[in-house]
Design a protein around this motif. Structure first.
Motif, short mmCIF file in Angstrom:
data_model
loop_
_atom_site.label_atom_id
_atom_site.label_comp_id
_atom_site.label_asym_id
_atom_site.label_seq_id
_atom_site.Cartn_x
_atom_site.Cartn_y
_atom_site.Cartn_z
N THR A 56 8.37 15.52 3.34
CA THR A 56 8.62 15.66 4.77
C THR A 56 8.13 14.45 5.57
O THR A 56 8.33 14.40 6.79
N ALA A 57 7.52 13.47 4.89
CA ALA A 57 7.09 12.25 5.58
C ALA A 57 8.32 11.54 6.14
O ALA A 57 9.40 11.56 5.53
N ARG A 64 0.84 -1.19 0.00
CA ARG A 64 0.00 0.00 0.00
C ARG A 64 0.87 1.24 0.00
O ARG A 64 1.89 1.29 0.69
N TRP A 65 0.46 2.23 -0.78
CA TRP A 65 1.11 3.52 -0.82
C TRP A 65 0.73 4.27 0.44
O TRP A 65 -0.41 4.25 0.88
N SER A 66 1.70 4.97 1.04
CA SER A 66 1.42 5.74 2.24
C SER A 66 1.53 7.23 1.98
O SER A 66 0.61 7.98 2.26
N SER A 67 2.65 7.69 1.42
CA SER A 67 2.84 9.12 1.22
C SER A 67 3.98 9.38 0.24
O SER A 67 4.93 8.61 0.16
N SER A 68 3.86 10.48 -0.48
CA SER A 68 4.98 10.96 -1.29
C SER A 68 5.38 12.37 -0.85
O SER A 68 6.14 13.05 -1.54
N ASP A 69 4.90 12.78 0.30
CA ASP A 69 5.25 14.07 0.89
C ASP A 69 6.73 14.02 1.29
O ASP A 69 7.13 13.15 2.06
N ALA A 109 8.79 7.74 -2.09
CA ALA A 109 7.48 7.43 -1.54
C ALA A 109 7.63 6.50 -0.35
O ALA A 109 8.53 5.66 -0.31
N ARG A 110 6.75 6.66 0.63
CA ARG A 110 6.70 5.75 1.77
C ARG A 110 5.60 4.74 1.47
O ARG A 110 4.48 5.12 1.12
N TRP A 114 3.94 0.55 2.44
CA TRP A 114 3.91 -0.64 3.28
C TRP A 114 3.94 -1.84 2.36
O TRP A 114 3.14 -1.95 1.43
#
Length: 46
Positions: free
Chosen positions: A21-22, A14-19, A34-35, A37
């Motif tokens: 600052t994550a 699963r995709w979590s974030s592409s921010d 990208a972060r 799981w």
């Protein structure tokens, strides 16, 4: 997940974030990252 542009599927997740600052382990992921799981690894040697 597509590993290195080969279109070979090596994991499901699963995709979590592409921010940028994550955080991962208290470190920002930065630009162009990208972060995710990983839920199931489909290929052990990758």
């Amino acid at each position: 997940m597509d590993w290195n542009g080969s279109h070979e599927i090596v994991a499901e997740g699963r995709w979590s974030s592409s921010d940028p600052t994550a955080l991962i382990h208290h470190i920002p992921i930065g630009p162009n990252a990208a972060r995710v799981w990983v839920d199931v690894d489909l290929k052990e040697d990758v």
